[in-house]
Design an enzyme around this catalytic site. Structure first.
Site, PDB file in Angstrom:
ATOM      1  N   CYS A 175     -13.849  48.033  28.223  1.00 41.05           N
ATOM      2  CA  CYS A 175     -12.948  46.892  28.045  1.00 41.05           C
ATOM      3  C   CYS A 175     -12.157  46.671  29.323  1.00 41.05           C
ATOM      4  O   CYS A 175     -11.742  47.639  29.960  1.00 41.05           O
ATOM      5  CB  CYS A 175     -12.013  47.225  26.876  1.00 41.05           C
ATOM      6  SG  CYS A 175     -10.765  45.983  26.563  1.00 41.05           S
ATOM      7  N   HIS A 213     -15.383  43.349  18.873  1.00 37.48           N
ATOM      8  CA  HIS A 213     -14.453  43.933  19.851  1.00 37.48           C
ATOM      9  C   HIS A 213     -13.366  42.911  20.220  1.00 37.48           C
ATOM     10  O   HIS A 213     -12.181  43.226  20.218  1.00 37.48           O
ATOM     11  CB  HIS A 213     -15.245  44.373  21.096  1.00 37.48           C
ATOM     12  CG  HIS A 213     -14.405  44.857  22.233  1.00 37.48           C
ATOM     13  ND1 HIS A 213     -14.408  46.169  22.658  1.00 37.48           N
ATOM     14  CD2 HIS A 213     -13.538  44.209  23.047  1.00 37.48           C
ATOM     15  CE1 HIS A 213     -13.566  46.288  23.681  1.00 37.48           C
ATOM     16  NE2 HIS A 213     -13.024  45.112  23.945  1.00 37.48           N
ATOM     17  N   GLU A 214     -13.796  41.676  20.519  1.00 35.03           N
ATOM     18  CA  GLU A 214     -12.827  40.640  20.921  1.00 35.03           C
ATOM     19  C   GLU A 214     -11.925  40.254  19.748  1.00 35.03           C
ATOM     20  O   GLU A 214     -10.740  39.982  19.939  1.00 35.03           O
ATOM     21  CB  GLU A 214     -13.548  39.397  21.458  1.00 35.03           C
ATOM     22  CG  GLU A 214     -14.495  39.626  22.637  1.00 35.03           C
ATOM     23  CD  GLU A 214     -13.922  40.443  23.773  1.00 35.03           C
ATOM     24  OE1 GLU A 214     -12.697  40.443  23.969  1.00 35.03           O
ATOM     25  OE2 GLU A 214     -14.716  41.115  24.465  1.00 35.03           O
ATOM     26  N   HIS A 231      -9.057  42.493  19.459  1.00 30.58           N
ATOM     27  CA  HIS A 231      -7.963  42.137  20.379  1.00 30.58           C
ATOM     28  C   HIS A 231      -7.019  41.112  19.740  1.00 30.58           C
ATOM     29  O   HIS A 231      -5.809  41.163  19.950  1.00 30.58           O
ATOM     30  CB  HIS A 231      -8.523  41.527  21.670  1.00 30.58           C
ATOM     31  CG  HIS A 231      -9.002  42.541  22.672  1.00 30.58           C
ATOM     32  ND1 HIS A 231      -8.202  43.569  23.137  1.00 30.58           N
ATOM     33  CD2 HIS A 231     -10.176  42.654  23.335  1.00 30.58           C
ATOM     34  CE1 HIS A 231      -8.889  44.275  24.029  1.00 30.58           C
ATOM     35  NE2 HIS A 231     -10.093  43.748  24.159  1.00 30.58           N
TER      36      HIS A 231
HETATM   37 NI    NI Z   1     -11.692  44.346  25.405  1.00 36.21          NI
END
Ligand code: NI
Length: 187
Positions: A99, A141-142, A145
């Protein structure tokens, strides 16, 4: 890293901005579209696969993805606003994720192998995709966030503590206000 030509800077996971939940957008208007284009440029410039708005300090539920290196077939570039997972496979997969906000520290993360995502694209059109492989992994994953979750959260408490220390040192050097000194030696 003291100077940057971008108006935006990619923040490390130690920054409080990475821990805040992002707000949904009302629609993909000119401002959000500009944000999407800026994020795409930053992601491509850094040769990344994905980027989420909070990583540049913007708390909007917006993410971009670029999987052109694995999928030549289009669509392979995505801009998503308000993405939500509407279905996840029972089958899971494990992979090491890197990341921008957690440089140099790969973390093994178990996630559903396939997901269906509903989102609004850069033309303010609602869409759904069935994501598999790297796209499914990157999207999840995003989306983490957008909820203030980073890969470090998938580590054991001890390894998370060590990784945070490493990031704090990186952050210090990036600020440019502290050169490595005798005090910074790790034993
Ligand atoms: Ni990331």
């Amino acid at each position: 890293m003291n100077t940057t030509t971008h108006a935006y800077k990619i923040l490390l996971a130690t920054h409080p901005a990475l821990r805040k939940k992002s707000d949904p957008v009302d629609s993909v208007d000119h401002t959000i579209k500009t944000l999407m284009m800026d994020m795409t440029k930053i992601m491509v410039d850094h040769e990344g696969v994905g980027l989420a708005a909070p990583q540049i300090g913007v708390h909007k539920r917006v993410l971009t993805m670029d999987i052109r290196h694995v999928h030549t077939e289009k669509p392979n570039m995505f801009c998503m606003a308000n993405p939500e997972i509407i279905w996840r496979s029972e089958t899971q997969s494990v992979a090491k994720e890197y990341c921008f906000s957690v440089p140099e520290i790969g973390v093994q993360v178990t996630r559903p192998e396939e997901v269906k995502i509903r989102y609004i694209d850069e033309h303010n059109t609602e869409r759904e995709i069935h994501a598999t492989g790297i796209l499914a992994r990157c999207a999840q994953h995003e989306m983490d966030h957008l909820d203030g979750i980073v890969t470090l959260d998938y580590l054991s408490p001890l390894r998370r503590k060590l990784a945070l220390k490493k990031l704090q040192r990186m952050e210090k050097y990036q600020e440019g206000d502290a050169e490595p000194t005798g005090d910074d030696v790790t034993l």
